[in-house]
Structures are given as C-alpha cells and as structure tokens.
Design a protein around this motif. Structure first.
Motif, short mmCIF file in Angstrom:
data_model
loop_
_atom_site.label_atom_id
_atom_site.label_comp_id
_atom_site.label_asym_id
_atom_site.label_seq_id
_atom_site.Cartn_x
_atom_site.Cartn_y
_atom_site.Cartn_z
N THR A 204 5.38 14.05 7.56
CA THR A 204 6.80 13.97 7.92
C THR A 204 7.03 13.42 9.32
O THR A 204 8.17 13.20 9.71
CB THR A 204 7.45 15.36 7.83
N SER A 205 5.98 13.22 10.09
CA SER A 205 6.14 12.70 11.46
C SER A 205 4.86 12.02 11.89
O SER A 205 3.83 12.08 11.21
CB SER A 205 6.49 13.84 12.42
N GLY A 206 4.94 11.37 13.06
CA GLY A 206 3.77 10.68 13.59
C GLY A 206 3.56 9.34 12.92
O GLY A 206 4.48 8.75 12.35
N ALA A 207 2.34 8.85 12.98
CA ALA A 207 2.02 7.52 12.45
C ALA A 207 1.37 7.63 11.07
O ALA A 207 0.52 8.48 10.84
CB ALA A 207 1.08 6.78 13.41
N LEU A 208 1.79 6.76 10.17
CA LEU A 208 1.16 6.61 8.86
C LEU A 208 0.35 5.32 8.89
O LEU A 208 0.91 4.23 9.04
CB LEU A 208 2.21 6.54 7.75
N ARG A 209 -0.97 5.42 8.76
CA ARG A 209 -1.84 4.25 8.77
C ARG A 209 -2.16 3.85 7.34
O ARG A 209 -2.64 4.66 6.54
CB ARG A 209 -3.12 4.51 9.54
N VAL A 210 -1.88 2.59 7.03
CA VAL A 210 -2.19 2.05 5.72
C VAL A 210 -3.39 1.11 5.89
O VAL A 210 -3.32 0.14 6.64
CB VAL A 210 -0.99 1.27 5.14
N ASN A 211 -4.48 1.42 5.20
CA ASN A 211 -5.70 0.62 5.33
C ASN A 211 -6.04 -0.03 4.00
O ASN A 211 -5.97 0.60 2.95
CB ASN A 211 -6.87 1.50 5.78
N LEU A 212 -6.42 -1.31 4.06
CA LEU A 212 -6.94 -2.02 2.89
C LEU A 212 -8.34 -2.47 3.22
O LEU A 212 -8.57 -3.14 4.23
CB LEU A 212 -6.06 -3.24 2.57
N ASN A 213 -9.30 -2.08 2.39
CA ASN A 213 -10.66 -2.59 2.56
C ASN A 213 -11.17 -3.09 1.22
O ASN A 213 -10.68 -2.70 0.17
CB ASN A 213 -11.59 -1.53 3.16
N TRP A 214 -12.13 -3.97 1.28
CA TRP A 214 -12.57 -4.65 0.06
C TRP A 214 -14.02 -5.08 0.16
O TRP A 214 -14.62 -5.10 1.24
CB TRP A 214 -11.69 -5.86 -0.21
N GLU A 215 -14.57 -5.41 -0.97
CA GLU A 215 -15.90 -6.01 -1.03
C GLU A 215 -15.95 -6.93 -2.25
O GLU A 215 -15.16 -6.78 -3.19
CB GLU A 215 -16.99 -4.95 -1.13
N VAL A 216 -16.86 -7.89 -2.20
CA VAL A 216 -17.04 -8.80 -3.33
C VAL A 216 -17.98 -8.15 -4.33
O VAL A 216 -19.09 -7.74 -3.99
CB VAL A 216 -17.61 -10.15 -2.85
N THR A 314 -9.67 -1.04 -2.05
CA THR A 314 -9.14 0.31 -2.01
C THR A 314 -8.06 0.39 -0.95
O THR A 314 -8.22 -0.14 0.15
CB THR A 314 -10.24 1.33 -1.69
N VAL A 315 -6.97 1.04 -1.29
CA VAL A 315 -5.86 1.25 -0.36
C VAL A 315 -5.83 2.73 0.02
O VAL A 315 -5.90 3.61 -0.85
CB VAL A 315 -4.51 0.86 -1.01
N THR A 316 -5.76 3.01 1.33
CA THR A 316 -5.68 4.39 1.81
C THR A 316 -4.48 4.52 2.74
O THR A 316 -4.34 3.75 3.69
CB THR A 316 -6.96 4.80 2.56
N LEU A 317 -3.61 5.49 2.47
CA LEU A 317 -2.50 5.82 3.35
C LEU A 317 -2.83 7.14 4.02
O LEU A 317 -2.99 8.17 3.35
CB LEU A 317 -1.19 5.94 2.56
#
Length: 387
Positions: A204-216, A314-317
């Motif tokens: 509900t507060s602060g920063a929300l970090r959205v990360n996308l990482n991948w591999e072949v 993969t997406v991580t919030l």
C-alpha cells in the motif's frame, strides 16, 4: 575524493545523496543498502532503521530512494537531509547486506557521497578487501563540533544483516510469549488465477519494483546464436492518470519517467543481460496510488530476435511492504515482438494486478507500441523514437 579505510572528511552540504554501488552479473549476490540512525551508539527503536521495506525515517531526514541498474552495475541511493536530522542522532551508519553469497563475490563495491543540490562528489570509498562478510558497514556520517563528517569504515559481519542489526540494538526476534504473525506468502499468478490485490499483499506504500528477466531456452548456433546473445528486450509502461494524462515510460526516446513527480513511474535503465539480479526494472511509487487510473506493463523486442519464441521470461512485482507477486510467460507460438505483461488498475484506492501474458502481432508497418496501444485502448499519438 577517493578515501582510504579509516579516513574522514567534513561535509560542506546541508543535504547529501549517498550511493552504494557495485558491479552486477551472473553469480554476483544481490545487495541491499540501508541506513541506521544512532543515538549513544544504538538505534532508539526499529524506526531508526531505513531500508527498502521501510524507506523513510519518521523525521523525513533520511530516505531510501531505490535502485538503478545498467551497463553491468547496480546502485542503491539514500538521501540524507543533514539539516533535518534530529539533535539526538549522533551518527548514521551506511550499511549493505548480501543475499545469496558473500561480499567477497561482489566486485567493485563502493560508497559515494555527493552534494544533493548539484551532484558534486564530496567523498568516495572503494572496498577491496571483503571476504566472507554477508553484511557490511561501508561508511558513517557523524557529528563533530557542530559539523557533519564522513568516515570510510569498510568492516563487515559474517552473521549477516541479523548480526549487524543486533549489534546496533535492532529487535530481530519476536517475544517468546507472542506467536509470530502469519507471513504473507509469494503469489504466483496463473491463467486460472490471474489477479491479486496489492493491498491484500501488504503493498500500500513505498516503491513497487517490477522486474523482467529472461534466458534463451535453446542453444542456437551460427548467426541465430549471435542474435540471441545480443538480445535486447525493453520493459515499458503505458499509464493513464486520474487527471486524464496519458503517456509511456520506455528507453526509446529516453522517456524514463520520474518516481517523485508525474507519472510516478521510473524505468531504472536499459539492460541486455536478462539476469535475475539485473534484468529490466521499473519502479512505481505506491505513495501516489491516488494518481493512477491504470498502468499497463509491456515488453518489446528492440533487437536480437524476431519474436519471443524460445525465450523463458519471468515477471516479478516486489512491493516495498508485503510479499512479491510473480508469473512466467507462456510459450510464444506466434510471430510476436511485443507482449502485454500486467495490467494494474485502481479499484477504490487499491491497485489490482492482473496477469496478461498476451503476445501481440503488429500489422505490417505498425510499431509494437502502437500495437499494444490499440489492443488496450490508450488512443495516443505516436512518433518515431530512438535510444
């Protein structure tokens, strides 16, 4: 000004920005920065510990401003308004903790102090002798005869953040007579359960970090393999604010956004490694949830591949407060170079996250950005851009 361990320097600035940086890459532990405000050598309460899960001190004098990545580096930033630090506080410890390894495996570790007004470097200490430590005090700001000074420390703990915290009086264990609260667990979104409330996850507060990482997935040979190694995916976000403002945050056109003013969304940088410790990162300011109507996070292929086939992403919030949310992308079976990842919608002051994982195929001559705009009805005017 580069300093040796134990050296100190007076800081002639009412406010400073402290950068704790390092090189990042495969096998390098993730590192989190923190600040501890001390009175008589100890914190007065757990509120004197500032870090990503508690980003602002109650006094407003110290705040954690998040992480930026790019070009194989990662930097955590703290802002200190020295003029607002309470008189009882004698010292501010600048520390870091490593997750998944020791500081001996963290190359290029340094702390840098700059004038918050004009960016002038006031002090810098480069650590080169870390070994088995999992928590590290890089430096400290302290009062001396009415002035603030910085000292290069370079001392660590092999007992991790818990050892450092205990040393400075932070409560680590719950009282024996009180059962610990049930922790919020990570949520993995799927086709059958695609949505979750950020508020229910504690976000509900602060920063929300959205990360996308991948591999072949496949080891390709020849020309195709070289393209895979040069793969460049760009994490982007379309936004619509409650005042009707619409726009996009993306590396293309250097539209990186801003965290503390509209659109309250910031793209950290442009990464080509796809590694979990770096990848593409987007930050959303949840303290301004009231300003958002909807946010669509999407990814485009800038170069290195014609479609998302053979990529595992993969997406991580990860909210500053609460448990993370993640999901994997389905296998791509169409010639798509743009994928809608997640839609965040303001529903009564709470942001609801919906997994999209939707591959889109642009019409001939239509850009990926315009394609995702059409699919979700943003109705914006687009012009050509470049990085």
């Amino acid at each position: 000004m580069t300093m040796a361990k134990g050296a100190n320097v007076e800081l002639h600035a009412p406010a400073v920005r402290v950068e704790l940086g390092r090189r990042s890459g495969p096998g390098v532990p993730d590192v989190d920065a923190s600040a501890l405000l001390l009175a008589s050598g100890k914190v007065r309460s757990d509120a004197d510990f500032v870090f990503y899960n508690q980003p602002t001190h109650p006094s407003g004098a110290v705040r954690y401003e998040g992480r930026t990545t790019g070009d194989g580096t990662a930097t955590d930033t703290l802002h200190l308004d020295l003029a607002r630090v309470e008189p009882a506080i004698e010292k501010v410890i600048l520390a870091a903790s490593a997750d998944g390894g020791t500081f001996g495996r963290v190359p290029g570790l340094y702390v840098r102090v700059v004038d918050a007004a004009d960016g002038t470097e006031l002090a810098r200490y480069d650590s080169a002798d870390a070994t088995v430590e999992t928590a590290f005090v890089l430096g400290e700001l302290y009062r001396r005869q009415g002035a603030w000074k910085f000292r290069a420390v370079g001392q660590g703990y092999d007992t991790g953040l818990e050892g450092l915290a205990t040393d400075y009086g932070i409560t680590v264990d719950e009282p024996q007579h009180a059962p610990p609260p049930a922790p919020l667990t990570k949520v993995t979104l799927t086709k059958s359960a695609p949505t979750v409330s950020l508020a229910k996850q504690g976000g509900t507060s602060g920063a929300l970090r959205v990360n996308l990482n991948w591999e072949v997935r496949k080891q390709l040979g020849g020309r195709a393999g070289r393209r895979a190694r040069g793969l460049d995916l760009d994490l982007c976000a379309l936004y619509e604010l409650t005042d009707g403002t619409k726009g996009v945050v993306q590396a293309l056109g250097h539209a990186f956004g801003s965290l503390h003013q509209a659109p309250y969304i910031h793209l950290d940088g442009d990464d080509r490694s796809g590694g979990l410790a770096t990848g593409e990162n987007l930050t959303v300011n949840l303290d301004r949830t009231d300003a958002f109507r909807r946010i669509l996070v999407f990814v485009t292929i800038y170069e290195g591949a014609r479609s998302f086939a053979d990529l595992h992403a993969t997406v991580t919030l990860r909210p500053a407060h609460g448990a993370p949310i993640d999901f994997s992308l389905d296998e791509c079976t169409v010639p798509s170079n743009v994928c809608a990842l997640a839609l965040l919608t303001n529903e009564g002051g709470d942001l609801t996250v919906r997994r999209e994982a939707r591959y889109l195929v642009p019409d001939r001559g239509v850009s990926p950005q315009r394609t995702v705009d059409r699919a979700y009805g943003w109705n914006m005017n687009w012009t050509r851009g470049r990085k």
